[in-house]
Design an enzyme around this catalytic site. Structure first.
Site, PDB file in Angstrom:
ATOM      1  CB  SER B 135      -0.895   0.025   1.244  1.00 29.23           C
ATOM      2  OG  SER B 135      -1.801  -1.030   1.215  1.00 29.23           O
ATOM      3  CB  SER B 167       1.867  -4.831  10.126  1.00 27.62           C
ATOM      4  OG  SER B 167       0.566  -4.341   9.993  1.00 27.62           O
ATOM      5  CD  GLU B 249      -2.763  -9.672   3.276  1.00 30.70           C
ATOM      6  OE1 GLU B 249      -2.971  -8.832   4.136  1.00 30.70           O
ATOM      7  OE2 GLU B 249      -2.324  -9.396   2.151  1.00 30.70           O
ATOM      8  CD  GLU B 385     -16.172  -2.076   1.708  1.00 34.07           C
ATOM      9  OE1 GLU B 385     -14.954  -2.154   1.991  1.00 34.07           O
ATOM     10  OE2 GLU B 385     -17.064  -2.082   2.578  1.00 34.07           O
TER      11      GLU B 385
END
Lengths: 370, 402
Positions: B135, B167, B249, B385
């Site tokens: 990201s 993270s 993931e 979504e």
């Protein structure tokens, strides 16, 4: 006892399930159903529908042995369990097929729990049967029966009998001096008063008994125990029907969203359409997995069967409501018409949602275990 | 090997795992661990968890099915058993969940022999912790619009850009990095790298989440040099490789034993029921209120469904296609977890206002903290979504949104 990891879904049962699916695809029961319904559309005209079913298909099913697959071998059956029966029922639900097989499979598990070899042998010989257990307020508790037994004669009314016009005989709960027992009554000995119902693929009615000759299936005082043992199977079979019908609703709605165009695109492009269809899949898959688990529990881990069955029917009832709702909504105006097939499955789901108790009912009973 | 032999060996292995976990359960650390591996921030927790993961690896609970030449234990169909027993035992999670859950499965498919031999063993032992650089501030759900650039310079790549929501960024020695190698080709212009974190040009800054914890970071990359042998798969194949990483993931691959949270969903349901039984409102146990009972039983039903989905996913004739159930795992699991926590807060009523370290807080504020942390599940790794787009398009064949 523990369940097999594969839900007890043997190669044999997988083949059976595929055979049933193929058979029903070829027969297209909805075509015949529609012909039988012509002219009966308007409820204000008070038309009673005839409990139509494809009699040739039923005869063919019996030749293939599906009516006796859950009948023990000792009574002339195949001796398979609920995993097999639920697999068949799932396909019947997918096809929304009107057939006495649905109620006969349910009756089979009640008879098995009662050890009623003679009545099971009747099923093996081709007699279709249905359960006549409900009171007028919709209670399935044996103690709430409105039928009274005097020796081998039954008098009273049983309500909400499924496949009432299709069945050759009925299993009736009746109160005798020694408590409530279960009895077999031939259809020729009773009056069937058909209900006017929403679901076009089933029929339902009252069974009126006036001194009807009966055979004892479960001795007076034992009906409650027998039905309690059979209840997980009944709940699982309805959950299986719902799971099959929900898969049909999912696939049909997804296909429609690929071909129906608005704003120059297939409507499935839009997330407001796409995401609810995915939610239908999520709901259908949860129900299907819980249903297989419940069937396997009944066959292999009876102590856990009721919990698993209530989980399955809890999920199934909510899935029935949700998938029916979305299937009509996402088809738009056409989905709201009599001509659209989605209305047929929608109404079957409405019926199944409440049969043997809806989701909230199952959850209230589940909570009592904690 | 006959099916019966295989089943017996699996049962023996399950017994072994169970016994080992019982006998080797570590004493709790001096300060409370965060609720999940992706929130670990402090060195003392890092050290404690690295020791624990290394021990579990030595015992054969991690990389159970991976070939010996890559540092694995060389079994077949044992990993799912080991992972299930780890979850069941309610022991600490594995800190290197990104390495185990994403790097290892990706390298096993896309890595060279050298890469597999070099990188897999320290992932298993937690000697090298991994973070994920996908990201960016301008590329979240629309990941393919990422802008961090990689420019070829001899045998090296020069990286410039920034990553966010990283993270374990502060603890990691390696990053899975997606960078743009061609500005003119959106999908085929992305390349996948393994980036060393300990080098000039890499700056890690913690981000505090709404919980107040700083589980993730922003990472700035300024003229960072990556040798070409740290590229995974072909130049321009990054998007394809990333999709396979994200599939891991999302729980599609059994992976190599990543367990990022020590609490099983079913365990949490039972705790929720106990909570409703002991929490009283207006003189009555909340559990006696049929509205709350119904909500709790509904989430119990859905949790059991998720368990049974996992069972059905392994039976090809019943799962409706190989990816249909696995691709639902992330969206369904995260939404069930979120609702479970919402219910718990509802059960607590006014007491749900009490937070971590308040002396009257129920279980040290775990439900409020846990509720806020559930958004990690519903947003990261492709939001719910995006998951629904993927399910609609890949499983049901609906037209692509983009």
């Amino acid at each position: 006892m523990t369940q097999p990891r594969d839900f007890g879904f043997s190669e044999e049962i997988q083949m059976l399930k595929r055979d049933v699916q193929r058979f029903l695809e070829e027969r297209q029961p909805i075509t015949g159903l529609r012909a039988s319904l012509a002219g009966t559309e308007d409820p204000h005209r008070g038309n009673v529908r005839g409990g139509w079913f494809d009699r040739e298909a039923w005869a063919a099913m019996q030749e293939l042995g599906w009516h006796l697959l859950a009948v023990p071998e000792s009574a002339g059956g195949v001796g398979m369990g609920l995993v097999a029966a639920a697999a068949v029922q799932e396909e019947i639900g997918r096809a929304a097929c009107p057939t006495p097989l649905t109620s006969t499979l349910q009756a089979t598990f009640v008879l098995r729990e009662a050890g009623a070899e003679t009545a099971l042998a009747k099923i093996a010989a081709g007699t279709s049967m249905s359960l006549a257990l409900y009171s007028q307020d919709g209670s399935l508790e044996a103690e709430d029966t409105e039928v009274v037994a005097d020796g081998d004669r039954l008098t009273g009314t049983a309500w909400f009998v499924q496949d009432a016009q299709k069945s050759d005989g009925f299993i009736v709960a009746a109160r005798a001096a020694g408590g409530v027992g279960l009895y077999y009554v031939d259809a020729s000995a009773v009056t069937v008063a058909p209900d006017r119902i929403v679901d076009l693929t089933r029929d339902q009615g009252c069974i009126e008994l006036k001194g009807a000759v009966a055979e004892v299936i479960a001795a007076p005082g034992s009906a409650g125990d027998v039905l309690a043992r059979a209840l997980p199977a009944l709940l699982t079979l309805v959950a299986a029907d719902i799971a099959g019908a929900a898969e049909w609703q999912l696939q049909t709605t997804a296909e429609y969203a690929k071909v129906r165009e608005q704003f120059d695109r297939p409507i499935g492009f839009f997330q407001a359409v796409k995401h609810p269809i995915v939610n239908m899949m999520i709901a259908a898959d949860e129900t299907r997995s819980l249903m297989y688990n419940a069937a396997a529990a009944y066959d292999h881990d009876p102590a856990d069967a009721l919990r698993c069955a209530r989980l399955a029917k809890s999920s199934a009832s909510d899935t029935a409501e949700f998938c029916a709702n979305r299937s009509t909504q996402l088809h738009g105006g056409i989905g709201f018409t009599w001509e659209a097939d989605v209305q047929i499955w929608h109404k079957r789901q409405m019926h199944s949602q409440f049969l043997f108790g809806d989701g909230a009912w199952q959850r209230a009973r589940l909570a009592e275990q904690f | 090997m006959s099916e019966a032999t295989q089943l017996r060996e699996q049962e023996e292995f399950r017994e072994y795992c169970r016994r080992w976990l019982e006998e080797n359960r570590p004493a709790p650390p001096s300060t409370t661990l965060p609720q999940a591996a992706y929130e670990v921030t402090y060195e003392d927790h890092r050290n404690y968890l690295v020791d624990w993961q290394a021990k579990c690896y030595e015992a054969g609970l991690i990389a159970t099915d991976v070939a010996r030449e890559y540092g694995g234990h060389g079994h077949r169909n044992f990993q799912a058993i080991a992972s299930a027993e780890v979850r069941r035992a309610n022991v600490p999670y594995f800190l290197n969940w990104i390495g185990l859950g994403m790097t290892a499965p990706t390298l096993l498919v896309h890595g060279t022999e050298e890469q597999k031999k070099r990188f897999l063993p320290p992932i298993f032992t937690a000697a090298e912790i991994w973070c994920q650089g996908f990201s960016e501030p301008g590329a979240g759900s629309d990941l393919v619009s990422l802008q961090t650039s990689a420019v070829k310079d001899g045998d090296n790549w020069i990286i410039n850009g920034s990553k966010v929501w990283t993270s374990l960024g502060a603890l990691a020695s390696w990053m899975l990095l997606l960078a743009r190698t061609d500005k003119n080709d959106k999908y085929n212009g992305i390349t996948y790298f393994m980036a060393p974190m300990d080098q000039p040009g890499v700056t890690v800054r913690p981000i505090h989440k709404m919980t107040g914890e700083c589980g993730f970071n922003e990472v700035f990359l300024e003229n960072v040099i990556i040798p070409d042998h740290l590229r995974v798969d072909a130049v321009g194949a990054g998007w394809k490789v990333a999709m396979s990483t994200l599939t891991s993931e999302r729980g599609a691959a059994a992976g190599v034993g990543a367990v990022a949270s020590s609490e099983s969903p079913m365990g949490a349901i039972h705790q929720l029921i106990e909570l409703a039984k002991r929490t009283r409102r207006n003189g009555r146990a909340v559990w006696d209120d049929p509205v709350w009972r119904d909500r709790i039983m509904k989430i119990y039903e859905r949790t059991e469904a998720a368990v049974q989905n996992g069972r059905r996913a392994r039976i090809s004739s019943l799962n409706g296609g190989a990816m249909r159930i696995p691709l639902q795992g992330k969206v369904v699991g995260s939404e069930i977890g979120q609702e479970m926590h919402q219910i718990a807060l509802g059960v607590l009523g006014q007491r749900s206002s009490l937070y971590v370290h308040d002396k009257h807080a129920e279980e040290d504020g775990r439900w409020a903290l846990g509720y806020m942390n559930t958004y990690t599940g519903t947003i990261s790794g492709g939001s719910s979504e995006i998951q629904r787009n993927i399910l609609g398009e890949r499983v049901l064949g609906l037209p692509k949104t983009k």
